[in-house]
Design an enzyme around this catalytic site. Sequence first.
Site, PDB file in Angstrom:
ATOM      1  N   LYS A 124      58.431  65.974   9.362  1.00 14.92           N
ATOM      2  CA  LYS A 124      57.062  65.620   8.975  1.00 14.92           C
ATOM      3  C   LYS A 124      56.295  66.855   8.493  1.00 14.92           C
ATOM      4  O   LYS A 124      55.635  66.842   7.459  1.00 14.92           O
ATOM      5  CB  LYS A 124      56.323  64.987  10.157  1.00 14.92           C
ATOM      6  N   LYS A 159      50.843  59.034  12.551  1.00 19.80           N
ATOM      7  CA  LYS A 159      52.237  58.971  12.981  1.00 19.80           C
ATOM      8  C   LYS A 159      52.605  60.173  13.836  1.00 19.80           C
ATOM      9  O   LYS A 159      52.013  61.258  13.710  1.00 19.80           O
ATOM     10  CB  LYS A 159      53.171  58.877  11.773  1.00 19.80           C
ATOM     11  N   ARG A 209      63.340  57.153  -1.257  1.00 20.15           N
ATOM     12  CA  ARG A 209      64.216  58.197  -0.714  1.00 20.15           C
ATOM     13  C   ARG A 209      64.945  58.867  -1.882  1.00 20.15           C
ATOM     14  O   ARG A 209      65.691  58.230  -2.618  1.00 20.15           O
ATOM     15  CB  ARG A 209      65.218  57.582   0.265  1.00 20.15           C
ATOM     16  N   ARG A 224      62.336  51.831  -0.734  1.00 20.80           N
ATOM     17  CA  ARG A 224      62.393  50.950   0.435  1.00 20.80           C
ATOM     18  C   ARG A 224      61.067  50.211   0.527  1.00 20.80           C
ATOM     19  O   ARG A 224      60.039  50.793   0.876  1.00 20.80           O
ATOM     20  CB  ARG A 224      62.706  51.777   1.674  1.00 20.80           C
ATOM     21  N   ARG A 232      55.407  49.559   6.638  1.00 21.47           N
ATOM     22  CA  ARG A 232      56.502  50.524   6.635  1.00 21.47           C
ATOM     23  C   ARG A 232      57.640  50.034   5.762  1.00 21.47           C
ATOM     24  O   ARG A 232      58.072  48.891   5.885  1.00 21.47           O
ATOM     25  CB  ARG A 232      57.001  50.764   8.064  1.00 21.47           C
ATOM     26  N   ASP A 272      61.141  61.923   1.048  1.00 23.20           N
ATOM     27  CA  ASP A 272      60.444  60.641   0.991  1.00 23.20           C
ATOM     28  C   ASP A 272      59.213  60.813   0.120  1.00 23.20           C
ATOM     29  O   ASP A 272      58.401  61.723   0.348  1.00 23.20           O
ATOM     30  CB  ASP A 272      60.048  60.167   2.384  1.00 23.20           C
ATOM     31  N   GLU A 280      57.731  63.139   3.424  1.00 21.51           N
ATOM     32  CA  GLU A 280      58.630  63.686   4.443  1.00 21.51           C
ATOM     33  C   GLU A 280      59.745  64.467   3.780  1.00 21.51           C
ATOM     34  O   GLU A 280      60.097  64.221   2.623  1.00 21.51           O
ATOM     35  CB  GLU A 280      59.236  62.579   5.331  1.00 21.51           C
ATOM     36  N   ASN A 282      63.531  65.111   4.994  1.00 20.47           N
ATOM     37  CA  ASN A 282      64.502  64.750   6.019  1.00 20.47           C
ATOM     38  C   ASN A 282      65.736  65.646   5.935  1.00 20.47           C
ATOM     39  O   ASN A 282      66.379  65.723   4.883  1.00 20.47           O
ATOM     40  CB  ASN A 282      64.917  63.285   5.847  1.00 20.47           C
TER      41      ASN A 282
END
Length: 312
Positions: A124, A159, A209, A224, A232, A272, A280, A282
């Site tokens: 994050k 979050k 993604r 997504r 979400r 993301d 984000e 990842n």
Amino acid sequence: MKIAFLVDPLSGFKIYKDSTFAMMAEAHKRGHSIYAFEQKDMAIHSGTVTADVARIVLTGEQKNWYRSEPTQAMELQKFDAIILRKDPPFDMEYIYVTYLLELAQAQGARVFNKPQAVRSHNEKLTIAQFPQFITPTLVTSSTDRLRAFHREHKIIILKPLDGMGGTGVFKVNEDGMNLGSIIETLTDNGARTIMAQRYIPEIVAGDKRILLIGGAVVPYCLARIPQGDEIRGNLAAGGNGVAQPLSSRDMEIASALAPTLAERGLLLVGLDVIGNYLTEVNVTSPTCFQEIAQQTGFDVAGMFIDAIENSH
């Protein structure tokens, strides 16, 4: 090559969509030897990092998809590559894994992603290093600051900094309904730091993604898309994955980050992006290999194993 995968239990793999399985299958196809072990199998013995490792033979079947040979204790530097594919939570046990892998690396092991790089890049918080690409963002444990952020931006997302799969993500609308309760819960009454971001309405078109492999950008992303009244897009939260070419903005963000993150020892990264904003970075066990490959024909796992082979 002898390639060892540090994974969660193989019995839990859903091989029709699992990215680690796609890596294993591609490595197997190329004639590499595949091994697997879990966090609990690792140890430092007489100063050397070892693990109880099992060689894995892929069967080509759907249900009983692998055959495991007897476990043997092996020094991690004996492998040509160690692929770190353990899922979050990124808790203290995960950090201990990075310490052991870092020691193994000093002893000659080749680990992807590099353990110190994984430890240094909170999924994050890392976006704060690239402020030109992010929506207004606040990181704090302060109720007053969070309430002021809501007053300024009207609709926000809150979050935790250590969640995965969309867990603990809340949207607060302009009316501020339940804001106090959400802040108390996520911050544990001010004891835990969290992230707040201005809501990005383009989430309705998907949380994209984008994969970076070896400093290069995969030309397709997986959008997504949230379903029903869900905010979400995470597949784990019921999002629908639609592969699509990268937009010019997607490519701008990915191309800017790819060489920097690769230089830091991050062979595989999943960005993301919602709308025009990076949300984000990842680095623990990025996914979406199979969804992109199945919908576009682009061989993501092949690109990944190419990167492993080329780094040897």
